[in-house]
Write a protein that holds these residues in place. Structure first.
Motif: not given
Length: 103
Positions: A35-40, A15-17
């Motif tokens: 989500i906790e890893r910064g992906v919407r 997802a590349g963030g």
């Protein structure tokens, strides 16, 4: 939950963030760690009860109740995490909301 965390770590790289669409999001077993890893993450599921469980876990997911076969969106997503083995691994949105599946 270790499996969900491993899946989220794998999907985060693809997802590349950016953003991801989870088809059959359920209670967010994969979405929440992603989500906790910064992906919407946005998601669709045909089960209101599963989406209610997800809403209790987080308010950071935009969700729709419906059939994934008839879902259309103008939003483009980096990737979609698949929840079932019967779905192709990668789903890319087009500008018309149709999705093209590829390996």
């Amino acid at each position: 939950m270790a499996e969900a965390d491993e899946t989220a770590a794998f999907l985060e790289r693809y997802a590349g963030g950016k953003s991801a669409l989870e088809l059959g999001i359920g209670d967010g077993r994969v979405a929440v760690p992603l989500i906790e890893r910064g992906v919407r993450v946005d998601g669709i599921d045909n089960s209101d009860s599963m989406l209610k469980l997800l809403a209790k876990r987080t308010d950071r997911v935009r969700t729709w109740t419906g059939d994934i076969a008839n879902f259309k969106t103008e939003q483009r997503y980096a990737r979609h995490p698949r929840s079932t083995a019967s779905l192709p691994p990668i789903c890319r949105g087009s500008s018309r909301g149709r999705r093209r599946f590829s390996d």
